[in-house]
Write a protein that holds these residues in place. Structure first.
Motif, PDB file in Angstrom:
ATOM      1  N   GLU A 108       0.801  -1.329  -0.027  1.00  0.00           N
ATOM      2  CA  GLU A 108       0.003  -0.071  -0.018  1.00  0.00           C
ATOM      3  C   GLU A 108       0.667   1.281  -0.074  1.00  0.00           C
ATOM      4  N   GLU A 110       3.148   1.928  -2.084  1.00  0.00           N
ATOM      5  CA  GLU A 110       3.667   2.194  -3.426  1.00  0.00           C
ATOM      6  C   GLU A 110       3.204   3.481  -4.145  1.00  0.00           C
ATOM      7  N   PRO A 111       3.977   4.414  -4.521  1.00  0.00           N
ATOM      8  CA  PRO A 111       3.578   5.631  -5.108  1.00  0.00           C
ATOM      9  C   PRO A 111       2.512   5.199  -6.219  1.00  0.00           C
ATOM     10  N   ASN A 112       1.700   6.187  -6.411  1.00  0.00           N
ATOM     11  CA  ASN A 112       0.769   6.178  -7.597  1.00  0.00           C
ATOM     12  C   ASN A 112       1.279   6.044  -9.140  1.00  0.00           C
ATOM     13  N   ASP A 113       2.342   6.861  -9.132  1.00  0.00           N
ATOM     14  CA  ASP A 113       3.011   6.942 -10.435  1.00  0.00           C
ATOM     15  C   ASP A 113       4.134   6.005 -10.785  1.00  0.00           C
ATOM     16  N   ASP A 115       5.242   2.380 -11.818  1.00  0.00           N
ATOM     17  CA  ASP A 115       4.835   1.517 -12.991  1.00  0.00           C
ATOM     18  C   ASP A 115       5.298   0.015 -12.713  1.00  0.00           C
ATOM     19  N   ASP A 210      -1.451  -2.864 -12.979  1.00  0.00           N
ATOM     20  CA  ASP A 210      -0.250  -1.761 -12.786  1.00  0.00           C
ATOM     21  C   ASP A 210       1.275  -2.685 -12.579  1.00  0.00           C
TER      22      ASP A 210
END
Length: 357
Positions: A108, A110-113, A115, A210
């Motif tokens: 959780e 993990e950054p949204n950006d 990949d 993702d």
């Protein structure tokens, strides 16, 4: 009697000195986790740059009686830059292991950006989370022990780089990641799934959200022609820096410092410390064998290109398909320097660069 009791077998180190090194390595590994693996390596660059600069300065003023010999540069490169504080085998390795652990324990975060798998996010600073710092500490100490042990038996390569690789693979095993991982393309070297933005297939036949099917180490530095080109350029510059300053590690330091911009999000910054280091090493060997400075620079460029290509081959095999960071530059340095070390021991090279053989 006292000397025998306080001596560490194999390492040839007094117990008190070993205890100091071990305690510092535990702190250094935790510090690497707190800062993040890549930020800690940027600090390696700055500290080595300082240490090499002091050595160059000391050499320049050594005959002027400004300061007694040996008292200006006090081993900053070796004891701090490549030691427990910012040594890659300790701080960077601690950060890499911490990231692998967090990829399993705290997805959780993990950054949204991001990949790739979170276990590869070596830009991430974990701050003060105690269990993550503890993982970094353990692997920092392990990296120190591996390096010291390899140095003690005279293993003929860059044992800091080899330790970085070893601890990264041990982290994969410890936290349940595959050593190589599932290949997404037609072969282990195929990066085309990344170019097509294919997603990894899940066990139930769907896709893992993702998560790309193939994750090259550097999206801007994986094509063979470009890798070769930057290898030649970086190798020549590493050789030139050595010719002008006598420092093998100054080019490496500049390359490491340049990664500050990559860490800050500047796109397409190349990673070149394995290139400039081997360029400098090639220059040292060529100068002893040939002496002509233009040829020395050409050899340095060739060494840089070879190191760059070994790094790229390494990332395609060991980085792109699993879920954690195994450092391609460290793999390139360890492999290339092993070849050079063996060739030197066989009497086929005039020296082994910076290896103490």
């Amino acid at each position: 009697m006292n000397g025998l009791v306080l001596q560490i077998p194999i390492l040839g180190m007094e117990f008190e000195a070993f205890a100091v090194l071990l305690i510092a390595a535990l702190a250094g590994g935790a510090f690497g986790a707190a800062l993040g693996a890549l930020p800690s390596f940027v600090f390696t660059g700055f500290v080595v740059f300082l240490g090499e600069g002091l050595l160059i300065l000391e050499g320049a003023i050594g005959g002027l009686d400004v300061v007694p010999s040996g008292e200006l540069a006090t081993g900053v490169t070796e004891t701090i830059g490549f030691g427990p504080v910012t040594g890659p085998h300790i701080a960077f390795a601690g950060g890499v292991a911490a990231t692998a652990y967090a990829g399993r324990k705290y997805p959780e975060m993990e950054p949204n950006d991001w990949d790739y798998h979170f276990g590869k996010d070596i830009l991430y600073a974990f701050g003060t989370k105690p269990d993550i710092l503890a993982v970094g500490a353990v692997f920092g100490a392990l990296g120190m022990l591996i390096t010291q042990g390899l140095d003690a038996v005279g293993f003929p390569t860059d044992n800091i780089a080899l330790s970085v690789v070893a601890t990264a693979f041990l982290a994969r095993l410890a936290f349940g990641y595959p050593i190589v991982g599932r290949v997404g393309g037609s072969s282990i070297l195929d990066m085309s799934p990344f170019e097509r933005e294919e997603m990894r297939v899940a066990a139930d036949g769907g896709t893992e959200s993702d998560r790309l099917a193939t994750e090259p180490w550097l999206p801007h530095q994986y094509e063979w022609a470009g890798v070769t080109a930057i290898g030649i350029v970086g190798g020549i510059l590493g050789g030139f820096i050595w010719l002008q300053t006598g420092s093998i590690f100054l080019g490496y330091a500049i390359s490491a410092m340049s990664l500050l911009f990559l860490n800050l999000g500047v796109e397409k910054i190349p990673v070149t410390h394995h290139i400039t280091l081997l360029g400098s090493t090639g220059a040292v060997i060529a100068a002893a064998a040939i002496g002509s400075e233009p040829i020395v620079l050409l050899v340095a460029g060739a060494f840089g290109a070879i190191s760059a290509l070994i790094g790229e081959l390494s990332q395609r095999v060991f980085y792109s398909h699993s879920g954690t960071h195994v450092d391609p530059p460290a793999m390139a340095i360890a492999a290339f320097m092993l070849v050079l070390g063996v060739l030197y021991l066989a009497g086929l090279l005039p020296n082994a660069g910076y290896l103490g053989l």
